[in-house]
Write a protein that holds these residues in place. Structure first.
Motif, short mmCIF file in Angstrom:
data_model
loop_
_atom_site.label_atom_id
_atom_site.label_comp_id
_atom_site.label_asym_id
_atom_site.label_seq_id
_atom_site.Cartn_x
_atom_site.Cartn_y
_atom_site.Cartn_z
N ALA A 173 65.34 -27.79 91.26
CA ALA A 173 64.34 -27.97 90.22
C ALA A 173 64.81 -29.11 89.32
CB ALA A 173 64.18 -26.69 89.41
N MET A 174 63.87 -29.86 88.78
CA MET A 174 64.23 -31.03 87.98
C MET A 174 63.60 -30.95 86.61
SD MET A 174 66.08 -32.77 90.10
CE MET A 174 66.19 -34.36 89.30
N GLY A 175 64.27 -31.54 85.65
CA GLY A 175 63.73 -31.54 84.30
C GLY A 175 64.08 -32.81 83.56
N TRP A 176 63.30 -33.07 82.52
CA TRP A 176 63.59 -34.17 81.59
C TRP A 176 63.82 -33.56 80.21
CZ3 TRP A 176 64.41 -39.20 82.66
CH2 TRP A 176 63.95 -39.70 83.88
N PHE A 177 64.86 -34.07 79.55
CA PHE A 177 65.18 -33.70 78.18
C PHE A 177 65.30 -34.97 77.37
CE2 PHE A 177 66.34 -29.13 78.40
CZ PHE A 177 66.27 -28.96 79.77
N ARG A 178 65.32 -34.83 76.06
CA ARG A 178 65.52 -35.99 75.20
C ARG A 178 66.34 -35.59 73.99
NH1 ARG A 178 59.31 -36.99 73.02
NH2 ARG A 178 59.19 -35.16 71.64
N GLN A 179 67.04 -36.60 73.44
CA GLN A 179 67.84 -36.37 72.25
C GLN A 179 67.64 -37.54 71.30
OE1 GLN A 179 71.99 -35.58 73.02
NE2 GLN A 179 72.25 -34.64 71.00
N ALA A 180 67.04 -37.23 70.16
CA ALA A 180 66.83 -38.22 69.12
C ALA A 180 68.07 -38.31 68.25
CB ALA A 180 65.61 -37.85 68.28
N PRO A 181 68.27 -39.42 67.55
CA PRO A 181 69.45 -39.57 66.70
C PRO A 181 69.56 -38.43 65.69
CG PRO A 181 68.33 -41.66 66.94
CD PRO A 181 67.44 -40.64 67.57
N GLY A 182 70.72 -37.81 65.65
CA GLY A 182 70.95 -36.75 64.69
C GLY A 182 70.31 -35.41 65.02
N LYS A 183 69.71 -35.31 66.21
CA LYS A 183 69.04 -34.07 66.59
C LYS A 183 69.63 -33.51 67.88
CE LYS A 183 64.61 -35.02 64.36
NZ LYS A 183 63.13 -35.05 64.54
N GLU A 184 69.32 -32.25 68.14
CA GLU A 184 69.78 -31.62 69.37
C GLU A 184 68.93 -32.07 70.55
OE1 GLU A 184 71.57 -27.46 67.50
OE2 GLU A 184 69.83 -27.42 68.81
N ARG A 185 69.52 -31.98 71.73
CA ARG A 185 68.79 -32.29 72.94
C ARG A 185 67.69 -31.24 73.15
NH1 ARG A 185 72.28 -34.16 78.07
NH2 ARG A 185 73.25 -35.20 76.29
N GLU A 186 66.50 -31.71 73.51
CA GLU A 186 65.39 -30.79 73.65
C GLU A 186 64.66 -30.99 74.97
OE1 GLU A 186 62.53 -31.50 70.54
OE2 GLU A 186 61.93 -33.46 71.34
N PHE A 187 64.04 -29.92 75.42
CA PHE A 187 63.29 -29.93 76.66
C PHE A 187 62.01 -30.77 76.52
CE2 PHE A 187 61.39 -28.48 80.49
CZ PHE A 187 60.07 -28.17 80.20
N VAL A 188 61.69 -31.52 77.59
CA VAL A 188 60.47 -32.31 77.61
C VAL A 188 59.53 -31.83 78.72
CG1 VAL A 188 59.52 -34.62 77.99
CG2 VAL A 188 61.63 -34.34 76.66
#
Length: 123
Positions: free
Chosen positions: A33-48
Motif C-alpha cells: 500500500a502506498m501513501g503520501w504525507f507532508r511536513q510543513a516548516p515547524g509542523k508535524e508530518r501529516e497524512f495526505v
C-alpha cells in the motif's frame, strides 16, 4: 528492502498544479500500500493520501479532498500525486511511503519512506 524516490516538487503560484512522482525500487511487490504525507516548516508530518496497490482504492485527508488525486502505475512501480488548485498552506516537503496496511493514515503504519520533495506555493 524497498527504496522510494520522490520527484516533481517545485515552486507554483496559488491556483497552480504540480504532479509528484514516487518511484519504487528494490524488493518491490504488488501488495504494498502506498501513501503520501507532508511536513510543513515547524509542523508535524501529516497524512495526505493513500492508495491500495492491488485495486486502486483511495483515501484523502479532508484538506486535499477534491484537489489532489493519488494514482499508481504498477508496471512502472510508480505512484503519483496530482495536485491542483494549490494553496499557500500546501507548502511542505512531501514524502512517499510504502507499507502493508491498505489505506493507512498513520506514520507508524508505513515501513519505507522516501527522502521527500519540496513543494512551495506562493500567494
Amino acid at each position: 528492502q524497498v527504496q522510494l524516490v520522490e520527484s516533481g516538487g517545485g515552486l507554483r503560484q496559488a491556483g497552480g498544479s504540480l504532479r509528484l512522482s514516487c518511484a519504487a525500487s528494490g524488493r518491490t511487490s504488488s501488495t504494498y500500500a502506498m501513501g503520501w504525507f507532508r511536513q510543513a516548516p515547524g509542523k508535524e508530518r501529516e497524512f495526505v493520501a493513500a492508495i491500495s496497490w492491488s485495486d486502486s482504492n483511495t483515501y484523502y485527508a479532508d484538506s486535499v479532498k477534491g484537489r489532489f488525486t493519488i494514482s499508481r502505475d504498477n508496471a512502472k512501480n510508480t505512484v503519483y500525486l496530482q495536485m491542483n488548485s494549490l494553496k499557500p498552506e500546501d507548502t511542505a516537503v512531501y514524502y512517499c511511503a510504502a507499507g502493508f496496511i491498505s489505506l493507512a493514515t498513520r506514520l507508524d503504519e508505513y515501513r519505507y519512506w522516501g527522502q521527500g520533495t519540496l513543494v512551495t506555493v506562493s500567494s
